[in-house]
Design a protein around this motif. Sequence first.
Motif, short mmCIF file in Angstrom:
data_model
loop_
_atom_site.label_atom_id
_atom_site.label_comp_id
_atom_site.label_asym_id
_atom_site.label_seq_id
_atom_site.Cartn_x
_atom_site.Cartn_y
_atom_site.Cartn_z
N ARG A 226 0.81 -1.22 0.00
CA ARG A 226 0.00 0.00 0.00
C ARG A 226 0.84 1.26 0.00
NH1 ARG A 226 -4.49 -2.27 4.38
NH2 ARG A 226 -5.83 -3.31 2.82
N ALA A 227 2.01 1.20 0.59
CA ALA A 227 2.86 2.39 0.67
C ALA A 227 3.64 2.65 -0.62
CB ALA A 227 3.83 2.25 1.84
N ASN A 228 3.84 1.58 -1.43
CA ASN A 228 4.73 1.71 -2.59
C ASN A 228 4.06 1.34 -3.91
OD1 ASN A 228 7.22 2.36 -1.03
ND2 ASN A 228 6.94 0.28 -0.24
N GLY A 229 2.75 1.57 -3.99
CA GLY A 229 2.06 1.34 -5.25
C GLY A 229 2.13 -0.08 -5.74
N GLY A 230 2.06 -1.04 -4.80
CA GLY A 230 2.04 -2.44 -5.18
C GLY A 230 3.40 -3.09 -5.25
N VAL B 219 6.78 -4.58 -3.64
CA VAL B 219 7.17 -5.17 -2.37
C VAL B 219 8.58 -5.72 -2.51
CG1 VAL B 219 6.66 -6.98 -0.68
CG2 VAL B 219 4.79 -5.74 -1.77
N GLY B 220 9.39 -5.54 -1.49
CA GLY B 220 10.75 -6.05 -1.52
C GLY B 220 10.83 -7.45 -0.94
N GLY B 221 12.03 -7.82 -0.52
CA GLY B 221 12.24 -9.13 0.10
C GLY B 221 11.97 -10.26 -0.87
N PRO B 222 11.40 -11.36 -0.38
CA PRO B 222 11.19 -12.53 -1.25
C PRO B 222 10.18 -12.29 -2.36
CG PRO B 222 10.14 -12.85 0.89
CD PRO B 222 10.98 -11.61 1.01
N PHE B 223 9.36 -11.22 -2.24
CA PHE B 223 8.36 -10.94 -3.26
C PHE B 223 8.79 -9.85 -4.24
CE2 PHE B 223 5.55 -12.51 0.24
CZ PHE B 223 5.14 -13.66 -0.41
N GLU B 224 10.04 -9.48 -4.21
CA GLU B 224 10.50 -8.41 -5.10
C GLU B 224 10.30 -8.82 -6.56
OE1 GLU B 224 14.36 -5.48 -5.80
OE2 GLU B 224 14.42 -7.08 -4.28
N GLY B 225 9.64 -7.95 -7.31
CA GLY B 225 9.37 -8.22 -8.72
C GLY B 225 8.12 -9.05 -8.97
N SER B 226 7.46 -9.49 -7.92
CA SER B 226 6.27 -10.33 -8.09
C SER B 226 5.04 -9.48 -8.36
CB SER B 226 6.02 -11.18 -6.83
OG SER B 226 7.10 -12.04 -6.57
N ASP B 227 4.10 -10.06 -9.12
CA ASP B 227 2.80 -9.42 -9.33
C ASP B 227 1.87 -9.87 -8.21
OD1 ASP B 227 3.49 -8.08 -11.66
OD2 ASP B 227 3.02 -9.80 -12.92
N LEU B 228 1.54 -8.94 -7.33
CA LEU B 228 0.73 -9.28 -6.16
C LEU B 228 -0.60 -8.54 -6.19
CD1 LEU B 228 3.35 -9.07 -3.25
CD2 LEU B 228 2.67 -11.09 -4.55
N LEU B 229 -1.53 -9.04 -5.42
CA LEU B 229 -2.75 -8.32 -5.09
C LEU B 229 -3.02 -8.55 -3.61
CD1 LEU B 229 -5.19 -10.61 -4.67
CD2 LEU B 229 -5.24 -10.54 -7.16
N LEU B 230 -3.89 -7.72 -3.06
CA LEU B 230 -4.38 -7.92 -1.70
C LEU B 230 -5.83 -8.38 -1.80
CD1 LEU B 230 -2.95 -4.78 0.16
CD2 LEU B 230 -1.87 -7.03 -0.21
N LEU B 231 -6.11 -9.52 -1.19
CA LEU B 231 -7.46 -10.08 -1.21
C LEU B 231 -8.05 -9.99 0.19
CD1 LEU B 231 -9.57 -11.68 -2.94
CD2 LEU B 231 -8.61 -13.75 -1.91
N THR B 232 -9.17 -9.27 0.31
CA THR B 232 -9.85 -9.16 1.60
C THR B 232 -11.09 -10.03 1.58
OG1 THR B 232 -9.02 -6.91 1.97
CG2 THR B 232 -10.94 -7.60 3.25
N THR B 233 -11.11 -11.01 2.49
CA THR B 233 -12.23 -11.93 2.61
C THR B 233 -12.91 -11.74 3.97
OG1 THR B 233 -10.79 -13.66 3.53
CG2 THR B 233 -11.12 -13.65 1.14
N THR B 234 -14.10 -12.31 4.08
CA THR B 234 -14.85 -12.29 5.34
C THR B 234 -14.72 -13.65 6.00
OG1 THR B 234 -16.42 -10.71 4.43
CG2 THR B 234 -17.11 -11.91 6.38
#
Length: 305
Positions: free
Chosen positions: A15-19, A21-36
């Motif tokens: 959320r802070a860096n426009g999608g 992410v560093g570390g093990p996910f650097e360069g990955s295409d991610l999304l955030l999924l919010t479930t109930t």
Amino acid sequence: MSATDFNQWVIDEFRANGGKVGGPFEGSDLLLLTTTGARTGRQHTTPLGRIPHEEGLLVVGSNLGDDRHPAWYHNLLAHPLVRVETPTEEYEAVAVPAEGAHRERLFAYVTAAEPGYADYQDRTSRTLPVVVLQRSDPAPGEGPAEVRSLADKLLEVHVWLRGQLRHVRAETEALFAARAQAARDGAAPPPAPGLGLQIRQHCLAFCQALEFHHKGEDAHVFPALAAAHPHLEDAFARLAAEHRTVARLQQELSLLLADAATADPDRFRTELGRLSEELTAHLEYEEEQVLPLLAEIPFPPGPPA
């Protein structure tokens, strides 16, 4: 760092860096999924890899190859309406797990794009779920171009509900077409539930959203409007009575769809058409009576005076 803390770190970075992410996910295409939560009803946000596809964004319940499905997958089976955050947009979607040959085609597509998912599948005997996140955009000309008032918001909700009804009707027709083709070919009918998960998820999303919508109206919106507009007392009494009727129709719809795999197509279409007409008539009456009263109320509401 615990798994919970690590997930939160990824969410904050996303959320802070426009999608990004560093570390093990650097360069990955991610999304955030919010479930109930299936049991708690609380909101849970999970970072996941995303694979764009013509049907929608795909996510895989890999759980790093563990023998159990991830919690977010159990959540979306109980509550199909989810929130999706990508680097460029945020929207609601209906989460629909793929089944049978459809799942196999999508998983082949996923592993061609991200071979690591094949490794996760090799680690476990369970079939990794492939979930399509289907956004329900309104058809051209439907719904408000921009939500500025509570009337716009109500209309937006109604447009979404009508869209879910269209999904249910289209998917049951696809199921009947597959059954008819199998009969012509002398083949076995599609195995139950066939398209059942698609139908189930859209029906459940429709019913849960409609129930939540009506509870909010009965508890907050209608009492406030009735107090301000006493001459419309009869209209609000009718809407409250219709909500009870709609609750009964929702139960009938769920029971009808549960038998879709074996139902007589003509009888099914007649019953589904009747239920759809009654539900649509309720939405139209509510719009006629309530939209003019909500047109001057801004949405989202401003801070308290």
